[in-house]
Motif scaffolding. Structure first.
Motif, mmCIF file in Angstrom:
data_model
loop_
_atom_site.group_PDB
_atom_site.id
_atom_site.type_symbol
_atom_site.label_atom_id
_atom_site.label_comp_id
_atom_site.label_asym_id
_atom_site.label_seq_id
_atom_site.Cartn_x
_atom_site.Cartn_y
_atom_site.Cartn_z
ATOM 1 N N VAL A 372 -4.053 -7.966 -0.513
ATOM 2 C CA VAL A 372 -4.251 -6.764 0.294
ATOM 3 C C VAL A 372 -3.170 -5.754 -0.056
ATOM 4 O O VAL A 372 -1.984 -6.096 -0.103
ATOM 5 C CB VAL A 372 -4.194 -7.083 1.813
ATOM 6 C CG1 VAL A 372 -4.313 -5.805 2.628
ATOM 7 C CG2 VAL A 372 -5.292 -8.060 2.191
ATOM 8 N N GLU A 373 -3.570 -4.518 -0.302
ATOM 9 C CA GLU A 373 -2.630 -3.431 -0.586
ATOM 10 C C GLU A 373 -2.983 -2.224 0.261
ATOM 11 O O GLU A 373 -4.157 -1.901 0.435
ATOM 12 C CB GLU A 373 -2.656 -3.047 -2.070
ATOM 13 C CG GLU A 373 -2.106 -4.117 -2.997
ATOM 14 C CD GLU A 373 -2.030 -3.653 -4.434
ATOM 15 O OE1 GLU A 373 -2.708 -2.645 -4.770
ATOM 16 O OE2 GLU A 373 -1.313 -4.274 -5.221
ATOM 17 N N ASN A 374 -1.946 -1.561 0.766
ATOM 18 C CA ASN A 374 -2.102 -0.390 1.603
ATOM 19 C C ASN A 374 -1.331 0.758 0.974
ATOM 20 O O ASN A 374 -0.141 0.633 0.720
ATOM 21 C CB ASN A 374 -1.589 -0.693 3.015
ATOM 22 C CG ASN A 374 -1.884 0.421 3.992
ATOM 23 O OD1 ASN A 374 -2.208 1.540 3.612
ATOM 24 N ND2 ASN A 374 -1.755 0.121 5.267
ATOM 25 N N ASP A 375 -1.973 1.883 0.723
ATOM 26 C CA ASP A 375 -1.339 2.996 0.027
ATOM 27 C C ASP A 375 -0.153 3.579 0.772
ATOM 28 O O ASP A 375 0.850 3.946 0.176
ATOM 29 C CB ASP A 375 -2.358 4.117 -0.220
ATOM 30 C CG ASP A 375 -3.326 3.749 -1.320
ATOM 31 O OD1 ASP A 375 -3.074 2.747 -2.011
ATOM 32 O OD2 ASP A 375 -4.331 4.461 -1.491
ATOM 33 N N ASP A 376 -0.237 3.669 2.100
ATOM 34 C CA ASP A 376 0.750 4.423 2.865
ATOM 35 C C ASP A 376 1.838 3.593 3.504
ATOM 36 O O ASP A 376 2.780 4.125 4.039
ATOM 37 C CB ASP A 376 0.033 5.238 3.942
ATOM 38 C CG ASP A 376 -0.848 6.299 3.328
ATOM 39 O OD1 ASP A 376 -0.333 7.126 2.557
ATOM 40 O OD2 ASP A 376 -2.056 6.281 3.584
ATOM 41 N N SER A 377 1.707 2.285 3.493
ATOM 42 C CA SER A 377 2.758 1.427 4.022
ATOM 43 C C SER A 377 2.650 0.068 3.364
ATOM 44 O O SER A 377 1.556 -0.458 3.191
ATOM 45 C CB SER A 377 2.619 1.283 5.544
ATOM 46 O OG SER A 377 3.507 0.301 6.023
ATOM 47 N N ASP A 378 3.805 -0.502 2.988
ATOM 48 C CA ASP A 378 3.767 -1.814 2.348
ATOM 49 C C ASP A 378 3.845 -2.946 3.364
ATOM 50 O O ASP A 378 3.939 -4.106 2.996
ATOM 51 C CB ASP A 378 4.897 -1.956 1.330
ATOM 52 C CG ASP A 378 6.280 -1.913 1.972
ATOM 53 O OD1 ASP A 378 7.265 -2.095 1.232
ATOM 54 O OD2 ASP A 378 6.373 -1.700 3.195
ATOM 55 N N VAL A 379 3.772 -2.627 4.637
ATOM 56 C CA VAL A 379 3.877 -3.653 5.664
ATOM 57 C C VAL A 379 2.792 -4.707 5.519
ATOM 58 O O VAL A 379 3.043 -5.897 5.647
ATOM 59 C CB VAL A 379 3.832 -3.020 7.067
ATOM 60 C CG1 VAL A 379 3.707 -4.092 8.141
ATOM 61 C CG2 VAL A 379 5.083 -2.193 7.307
ATOM 62 N N LEU A 380 1.569 -4.268 5.223
ATOM 63 C CA LEU A 380 0.455 -5.191 5.172
ATOM 64 C C LEU A 380 0.110 -5.638 3.753
ATOM 65 O O LEU A 380 -0.926 -6.238 3.546
ATOM 66 C CB LEU A 380 -0.778 -4.564 5.824
ATOM 67 C CG LEU A 380 -0.692 -4.414 7.330
ATOM 68 C CD1 LEU A 380 -1.940 -3.742 7.873
ATOM 69 C CD2 LEU A 380 -0.492 -5.751 8.001
ATOM 70 N N ASP A 381 0.949 -5.319 2.767
ATOM 71 C CA ASP A 381 0.722 -5.828 1.427
ATOM 72 C C ASP A 381 0.956 -7.330 1.430
ATOM 73 O O ASP A 381 2.040 -7.802 1.794
ATOM 74 C CB ASP A 381 1.657 -5.155 0.422
ATOM 75 C CG ASP A 381 1.248 -3.710 0.152
ATOM 76 O OD1 ASP A 381 0.225 -3.272 0.716
ATOM 77 O OD2 ASP A 381 1.940 -3.042 -0.623
ATOM 78 N N GLN A 382 -0.066 -8.090 1.058
ATOM 79 C CA GLN A 382 0.016 -9.540 1.153
ATOM 80 C C GLN A 382 -0.698 -10.215 -0.007
ATOM 81 O O GLN A 382 -1.637 -9.667 -0.589
ATOM 82 C CB GLN A 382 -0.632 -10.032 2.460
ATOM 83 C CG GLN A 382 0.092 -9.621 3.731
ATOM 84 C CD GLN A 382 -0.605 -10.150 4.963
ATOM 85 O OE1 GLN A 382 -1.833 -10.109 5.060
ATOM 86 N NE2 GLN A 382 0.157 -10.671 5.916
ATOM 87 N N ASP A 383 -0.233 -11.421 -0.328
ATOM 88 C CA ASP A 383 -0.941 -12.346 -1.203
ATOM 89 C C ASP A 383 -1.197 -13.605 -0.393
ATOM 90 O O ASP A 383 -0.260 -14.197 0.150
ATOM 91 C CB ASP A 383 -0.114 -12.675 -2.443
ATOM 92 C CG ASP A 383 0.055 -11.468 -3.356
ATOM 93 O OD1 ASP A 383 -0.860 -11.192 -4.134
ATOM 94 O OD2 ASP A 383 1.113 -10.800 -3.269
ATOM 95 N N ILE A 384 -2.461 -14.007 -0.308
ATOM 96 C CA ILE A 384 -2.845 -15.116 0.574
ATOM 97 C C ILE A 384 -3.580 -16.171 -0.243
ATOM 98 O O ILE A 384 -4.592 -15.875 -0.894
ATOM 99 C CB ILE A 384 -3.743 -14.617 1.725
ATOM 100 C CG1 ILE A 384 -3.013 -13.529 2.530
ATOM 101 C CG2 ILE A 384 -4.140 -15.773 2.638
ATOM 102 C CD1 ILE A 384 -3.913 -12.761 3.469
#
Length: 393
Positions: A372-384
């Motif tokens: 998961v990647e989010n352009d405006d915040s890296d808070v929710l960038d995840q590898d699951i």
């Protein structure tokens, strides 16, 4: 409003076992069938956000467990009557009280089609979740000891939700079916996080319900067919509801289709939604490591009468080896165009790769990777990473 994790307890109406383990027939022709499923996964979540902690869990995936009871009356005067009740216990360590009742409805079938009355999966969004590969996997939305993960909900498709409804479905007309439902009014939509974190308006466009002066209305038009060596389907669904005290009325529509040919399986879908929310709806943080200083699951005030607008799509392709092992990948994208979106639009992306192997009709093994990647915040960038399986009975 209940915690977000309850909104994430999305399953699908089609999770009943391939064959009922117990079927009892009475002398008067009534039958009772009992079926269900249990799943469990080892899940490894790598949070790329600054200060985010990696997570190791043993948990269920997008689906909880299911225990289904199906009753059917003998045909009388050309009518077939049936009833369905299901319960959805969780397997997570925190789910001592997670014994959710999702479905309780009866159906009347005849030459006119079918009438359904009770609580069941909504028309809008049902095709989307039932054809997405993470239905039998994990997807994203791990952490926080939630009862289930999110699969691809709010990052590819809207939440179908379990809704109190009265529904009519036409007979099959050479592959075409139409369905219409009058549904209990929904709660105002809400968002996950803020400042670019994943919008979750699509997560709760009806779960829980609220008292209003109007109903929610849903409609669905679908087509399915088969040919030598394959099959196909397509759908167009919509939902609407007056929001007299909010910025926007709820308006949602989705279109999609599937194609299976010579072992290959394809699916594509798109949805567009608009809604209004008020300060009372609040915002809820999804990220396990916290969202911009907000703890996981915490609700913070939303701007008064905010306009919510978002669209999503999923593209999926796979191949089923020997009819038992599906290797599939999908890409989904969410564009949030709500009034509070950064620079007019926030985008989030999800990639899921999975292997889904049917050992037999009662056992499915799953290995899955989601990014998961989010352009405006890296808070929710995840590898699951997830590995586990299902037992059906």
């Amino acid at each position: 409003m209940k915690k977000l994790v309850l909104a994430s307890m999305v399953a699908a109406a089609a999770v009943a076992a391939p064959a009922q383990a117990v079927t009892v027939m009475a002398e008067d022709g009534w039958t009772l069938g009992v079926s269900g499923s249990i799943n469990q996964f080892a899940v490894f979540t790598e949070n790329d956000a600054a200060g985010g902690e990696d997570i190791r869990e043993v948990r269920d995936g997008l689906l909880p467990a299911f225990l289904n009871f199906d009753l059917k009356a003998p045909t009388m005067n050309g009518l077939d009557l049936a009833a369905h009740i299901s319960f959805s216990p969780g397997t997570n360590s925190s789910s001592y009280d997670a014994f959710e009742q999702r479905e309780v409805y009866f159906t009347v079938d005849g030459s006119f089609g079918q009438v359904l009355m009770g609580k069941a999966l909504g028309l809008y969004g049902s095709h989307n979740i039932l054809t997405e590969q993470t239905l039998y996997g994990v997807g994203y939305g791990t952490g926080g000891n939630g009862e289930t993960t999110l699969g691809g909900i709010a990052l590819g498709y809207d939440y179908a939700a379990w809704r109190s409804q009265i529904r009519y479905t036409t007979p099959d007309m050479n592959g075409f079916k139409a369905a219409f439902a009058v549904v209990d009014s929904s709660t105002p939509s809400f968002r996950l996080g803020a400042n670019g974190n994943l919008p979750a308006s699509s997560l709760d466009t009806g779960a829980g319900g609220s008292d209003t002066d109007d109903f929610r209305y849903e409609a669905d038009l679908s087509y399915a067919g088969a040919f030598d060596g394959g099959s196909y389907s397509a759908w167009l669904s919509g939902a609407m509801e007056d929001r007299d005290d909010l910025a926007e009325d709820l308006q949602q529509w989705t279109v999609g289709g599937t194609l299976k040919v010579a072992g290959f399986e394809f699916m594509a879908q798109y949805s567009d939604s608009e809604d209004g929310t008020s300060g009372s709806a609040g915002t809820t943080c999804l990220a396990a490591g916290g969202c911009n200083g907000t703890a996981f699951g915490a609700v913070t005030p939303a701007s008064a009468s905010e306009k919510l607008e978002w669209d999503q799509y999923v593209i999926q392709a796979g191949y089923r080896f020997a009819g038992t092992t599906l290797v599939s990948a999908n890409y989904s994208e969410l564009e949030d165009k709500s009034s509070s979106a950064v620079d007019g639009a926030d985008e989030s992306e999800r990639i899921t790769l999975g292997v889904y192997h049917d050992v037999n009709s009662n056992l499915k093994l799953v290995a899955e990777y989601t990014k998961v990647e989010n352009d405006d915040s890296d808070v929710l960038d995840q590898d699951i990473f997830a590995i586990g399986g299902f037992m059906f009975f």
